[in-house]
Design an enzyme around this catalytic site. Structure first.
Site, short mmCIF file in Angstrom:
data_model
loop_
_atom_site.label_atom_id
_atom_site.label_comp_id
_atom_site.label_asym_id
_atom_site.label_seq_id
_atom_site.Cartn_x
_atom_site.Cartn_y
_atom_site.Cartn_z
CG MET A 80 -5.28 4.49 -4.31
SD MET A 80 -6.17 4.37 -2.75
CE MET A 80 -6.25 6.07 -2.23
CB VAL A 105 -0.53 5.25 -13.13
CG1 VAL A 105 -1.54 5.93 -14.05
CG2 VAL A 105 0.75 6.05 -13.03
CB THR A 106 1.78 1.22 -11.31
OG1 THR A 106 0.71 0.74 -12.14
CG2 THR A 106 2.38 0.08 -10.55
CD GLU A 107 4.26 5.24 -5.07
OE1 GLU A 107 3.30 5.78 -5.64
OE2 GLU A 107 5.01 5.84 -4.28
CE LYS A 144 2.72 7.58 -8.99
NZ LYS A 144 1.27 7.46 -8.88
CG HIS A 181 -0.95 10.08 0.49
ND1 HIS A 181 -0.45 9.85 1.73
CD2 HIS A 181 -1.19 8.86 -0.06
CE1 HIS A 181 -0.37 8.55 1.93
NE2 HIS A 181 -0.81 7.93 0.87
CG ASN A 190 -7.46 1.82 0.30
OD1 ASN A 190 -8.66 1.69 0.11
ND2 ASN A 190 -6.59 0.89 0.00
CG ASN A 234 2.64 6.21 2.79
OD1 ASN A 234 1.96 5.61 3.63
ND2 ASN A 234 2.17 6.51 1.60
N1 LIG Z 1 -3.46 1.47 -2.43
C1 LIG Z 1 -3.47 2.41 -1.50
O1 LIG Z 1 -3.96 2.19 -0.38
C2 LIG Z 1 -2.92 3.78 -1.81
C3 LIG Z 1 -3.20 4.83 -0.91
C4 LIG Z 1 -2.75 6.13 -1.22
C5 LIG Z 1 -2.02 6.34 -2.38
N2 LIG Z 1 -1.75 5.29 -3.22
C6 LIG Z 1 -1.00 5.60 -4.44
O2 LIG Z 1 -1.93 5.72 -5.49
C7 LIG Z 1 -1.34 5.25 -6.72
C8 LIG Z 1 -2.20 4.13 -7.29
O3 LIG Z 1 -2.23 3.07 -6.34
P1 LIG Z 1 -3.26 1.85 -6.47
O4 LIG Z 1 -3.21 1.15 -5.19
O5 LIG Z 1 -4.54 2.32 -7.04
O6 LIG Z 1 -2.49 0.97 -7.57
P2 LIG Z 1 -3.06 -0.23 -8.46
O7 LIG Z 1 -1.91 -1.08 -8.79
O8 LIG Z 1 -4.26 -0.83 -7.81
O9 LIG Z 1 -3.59 0.53 -9.78
C9 LIG Z 1 -2.76 1.22 -10.65
C10 LIG Z 1 -3.48 1.30 -11.99
O10 LIG Z 1 -2.73 2.14 -12.86
C11 LIG Z 1 -2.91 1.62 -14.16
N3 LIG Z 1 -1.91 2.19 -15.08
C12 LIG Z 1 -0.58 1.91 -15.18
N4 LIG Z 1 -0.05 2.64 -16.18
C13 LIG Z 1 -1.06 3.41 -16.69
C14 LIG Z 1 -1.13 4.36 -17.75
N5 LIG Z 1 -0.06 4.65 -18.48
N6 LIG Z 1 -2.32 4.94 -18.00
C15 LIG Z 1 -3.42 4.63 -17.27
N7 LIG Z 1 -3.41 3.72 -16.27
C16 LIG Z 1 -2.25 3.12 -16.00
C17 LIG Z 1 -2.78 0.12 -13.96
O11 LIG Z 1 -3.31 -0.60 -15.07
C18 LIG Z 1 -3.61 -0.08 -12.69
O12 LIG Z 1 -4.97 -0.34 -12.96
C19 LIG Z 1 0.07 4.78 -6.37
O13 LIG Z 1 0.99 5.79 -6.65
C20 LIG Z 1 -0.02 4.52 -4.87
O14 LIG Z 1 1.22 4.66 -4.22
C21 LIG Z 1 -2.20 4.03 -2.97
#
Ligand SMILES: NC(=O)c1ccc[n+]([C@@H]2O[C@H](COP(=O)([O-])OP(=O)(O)OC[C@H]3O[C@@H](n4cnc5c(N)ncnc54)[C@H](O)[C@@H]3O)[C@@H](O)[C@H]2O)c1
Length: 286
Positions: A13, A90-92, A97, A140, A143, A190
């Protein structure tokens, strides 16, 4: 006026959000933890920019160098005092977070707005970590971000009307359509989508059907553009699993229990597009 955005997390994202915002002329500081993630993010933005340019009018006149001149890639918080607005991706995972917000409150100005991009985590709970919870809102994004117009905007218990208006105006400036909902586990999107994807995984696990056919039923039978399992691969199966755990815990309802097949796939590193394989195979990771 909002000028500089701090985008935290350069995964699925964060990279798309950085690209989209820079395409609309905003300055972006994109932060992740490690240099290798940043390198992957640069490569992904460069690759996807060419694809999005084919359909997005406002990107056609822009060169890749111009786009990159608007994005600062970093692994530190060095330039964060100039940030007006944070979009956190960042990671879910709650503890991850939580750590990020405890860092942000130390490095950002007091008047900064915080948009939490999350699948299921409570916006109110994140806001409670911050000195000014009225400035925290859920954003939110769908994607892939540059191609999806709708953004589900989540009003936490303390989110002020002004924070909602600022979020709506900013999203409209990027030609998005915000839909404002109240904070409740999984919001609207979701709460429903995760159940649907999980139930399809149960059907594959129970050998009712193969992944290809499950998706074909939804595409050809219900007119969905993408089947639920391909959607799961696009989102990331680890994100699906973490979201289900959050929904399960927050509603205390067994209907959200993740299918053991999903747990097994995540344990095996089959995360979908980002790892190159999930329910389907992909020639390129990311
Ligand atoms: N993937 C989707 O389709 C989607 C859609 C809507 C919302 N989201 C939400 O968006 C958020 C991110 O999802 P994603 O799919 O990009 O996840 P992802 O796993 O692809 O990326 C998460 C990134 O966060 C980084 N990270 C972790 N800790 C960190 C920190 N302390 N400082 C900086 N970076 C850090 C990780 O290294 C990783 O690159 C989540 O909360 C997810 O639920 C995802």
């Amino acid at each position: 006026m909002l000028q500089t955005f701090g985008v935290i997390g350069a995964g699925v994202m964060g990279t798309d959000i950085a690209l989209d915002l820079a395409g609309y002329g905003y300055k972006v500081i994109l932060k992740d933890l490690h240099e290798e993630v940043i390198l992957r993010a640069k490569e992904k933005i460069r690759r996807e920019f060419r694809v999005y340019q084919l359909t997005q009018k406002h990107l056609k006149a822009l060169s890749v160098d111009e786009l990159f001149s608007r994005i600062v890639f970093t692994t530190t918080y060095e330039a964060f005092e100039e940030v007006d607005y944070i979009i956190e991706n960042v990671t879910e995972h709650w503890e991850t977070k939580k750590r990020v917000y405890s860092e942000l409150r130390e490095v950002c100005r007091d008047d900064v707005y915080y948009a939490v991009n999350t699948s299921c985590i409570s916006i109110t709970k994140v806001a409670a970590l911050m000195p000014r919870p009225e400035l925290v809102i859920g954003m939110h994004f769908m994607n892939p971000v540059p191609l999806k117009e709708m953004v589900e905007v989540i009003r936490g218990m303390h989110t002020s009307d002004e924070t909602v208006s600022v979020a709506e105006e900013f999203l409209q400036s990027c030609r998005k359509t915000p839909v404002v909902v109240n904070d409740f586990p999984g919001f609207v999107t979701n709460r429903v989508l995760m159940l649907m994807i999980n139930e399809c995984i149960w059907a594959v696990q129970d050998r009712v059907s193969k992944p290809q056919d499950v998706d074909k039923i939804f595409r050809m039978g219900f007119g969905h553009k993408m089947g639920p399992l391909a959607t799961g691969d696009l989102i990331g199966l680890d994100t699906i699993l973490n979201s289900l755990y959050t929904l399960y815990e927050q509603f205390n309802d067994p209907k959200f229990r993740p299918a053991p097949l999903l747990v097994k796939m995540v344990d095996a590193g089959l995360l979908g597009r980002k790892s190159g394989k999930g329910f389907f195979e992909y020639t390129r990771k990311g």
